[in-house]
Design an enzyme around this catalytic site. Sequence first.
Site, short mmCIF file in Angstrom:
data_model
loop_
_atom_site.label_atom_id
_atom_site.label_comp_id
_atom_site.label_asym_id
_atom_site.label_seq_id
_atom_site.Cartn_x
_atom_site.Cartn_y
_atom_site.Cartn_z
N ASP A 57 0.97 -1.48 0.01
CA ASP A 57 0.36 0.23 -0.37
C ASP A 57 0.94 1.17 0.06
O ASP A 57 0.80 2.29 1.01
CB ASP A 57 -0.79 0.38 1.43
CG ASP A 57 -1.74 -1.26 1.31
OD1 ASP A 57 -1.40 -1.65 -0.02
OD2 ASP A 57 -1.75 -1.62 2.58
N GLU A 230 -11.50 1.17 -4.47
CA GLU A 230 -10.34 1.26 -2.66
C GLU A 230 -9.40 2.25 -3.35
O GLU A 230 -9.19 2.39 -3.93
CB GLU A 230 -10.68 0.57 -1.93
CG GLU A 230 -9.54 -0.44 -2.75
CD GLU A 230 -9.91 -1.70 -1.89
OE1 GLU A 230 -10.08 -1.62 -0.62
OE2 GLU A 230 -9.08 -2.70 -2.02
#
Length: 558
Positions: A57, A230
């Site tokens: 991430d 997302e």
Amino acid sequence: MKKILLASMIAGVSLMVSAQEATFAYFKYTGNDTRFDKQYDPANQYLNPILAGFYPDPSFCRVGDKFYLVNSSFSFFPGVPIFESEDLVNWQQIGHVLDRPSQLPLDGQGVSRGIFAPDIKYNPKNKTYYMITTSMRMGNFFVKTKDPHQGWSDPIRLPQIDGIDPSFFFDKDGQGYIVHNGPVDGGADYEGQRAIRIFRFDTKGDSIVGTYRQIVRGGTHVEARPIWIEGPHLYRIGKYYYLMCAEGGTGDWHSEVIFRAPLKSDIMDPASWEECPNNPILTQRTGVDPKRPDIVTSTGHADLVQDKEGRWWSVFLGCRAYDGPFYNTGRDTYMLPVTWKDGWPEILEKGKPLPTVVNKTGLLTNQSSTAGTTLLTGNFSYTDRFDTPQLNKRWIFLRNPEMNRYKWGQGGLTITPSTADISQLLPLSAVFCRQQHTTFQAETEVSFTPRSDKDVAGMVLLQNEQHNFVFGKTLLDGKPAVILERAERAKVLIGSAFLKSDGKLQLKIEGDGRYYSFFYRENGEWKTIAAGVDAVNLSTNRSGGFIGNCIGLYATAK
């Protein structure tokens, strides 16, 4: 803001008095992947991944001549590793954003809970850095600083955000916004449908203003029922605002998609946004040879930055798979140049495999390795003797540690065992580093006097509480012994041997893809405790969760 340096973590003085301690004289790690065994020009080329191992991430930003990058850390402490670079390739870890328990309470959290998807941004209007993230315990919050080297504020919570993956955007006029993943207004039409929401943010009051607007419902190509939109990021580039998001979940169907809105439009109006006709702009899910060399899967969760020369770059996560869907190294950080066509960016051309060697001119080649350097990519070896005032930044703890159980600085790393073991949601007496290669060796020497068959000190391989290995010294039938336990939900003893003495014991693990071998030595030759052990239990695909395998130095005593 005063400097915060993990004072409790660098003291190196034990506050406990205990006759039973485990002392680790050294830790040696060697990675030797064929992926990295390539000829390349380090002045004009770099290797993917740029951060190898459990560094998922990624988010980055540029401030002047410096770039800053952060990653998810889940339930490890300290949390959110932060890196600095001048060329986007040679990164140095300068610390962790969340480096004290008041910022990061982790008691009782499973390995893959904790901190998800941090986003780092700089607001030039108030010369402030922001890191915003989701905590599975505290909800959504941000911290801020004027200097990433000098520590970050306590969390400022954002209870208005119902969802995950928040990120900041600061427009040229100083107006702040937060975008995030949230539930679909009116309820989802199918399983996995999510939305992207936007809030206004007041930089002076450090607070959300007003209510959210839903600007994306479901994702791209909505007729195909896309799932898990997302990881959103907002940008102002040229004549447009851009909204870039991950889509398809974090597995093999992962991808990156993008939308844009004209500068004169209201970015909080869903009608302002149009979808890129070439979505996804990054994926490895289809169109690539499944037998290609240097396989990388699950690419997505990207961020964009512009360098000083005006070129655009993207970082994103991906997985180095073996035997199909399995990977023990977790989700790495990769980087590619961004190309533009008709006002739309593309990170990787459809059907093209992600390259390991990438061209980039002007790279810094005179950075020397030091004792404090965390090695991040390529094939390398290091030995840590724990003889410095601070632990190397590669070492992390699971949950909030009891720091009075650790001491270092001379004579290795000494750990006072706790009663907690690897299967429990408690602070462990252990330190961890990442497995960064598919083919690797890890070795240590431990001195420990067990008192019962419940006492163990040695090495662990951790994917989560129910998927792991414990390899260490204990008692069997009242005699010193070395054991190897494998856990894949159920725990199984797969190897043991009695020791000749109660002295020092060396332990070594050799991993090669799916299969690992385990060795021990007292004074003479290495002896095998088990060879070719199936370590697929350390793969995220088998275990679930979001981390990569972590190698630990561990002690427990009941």
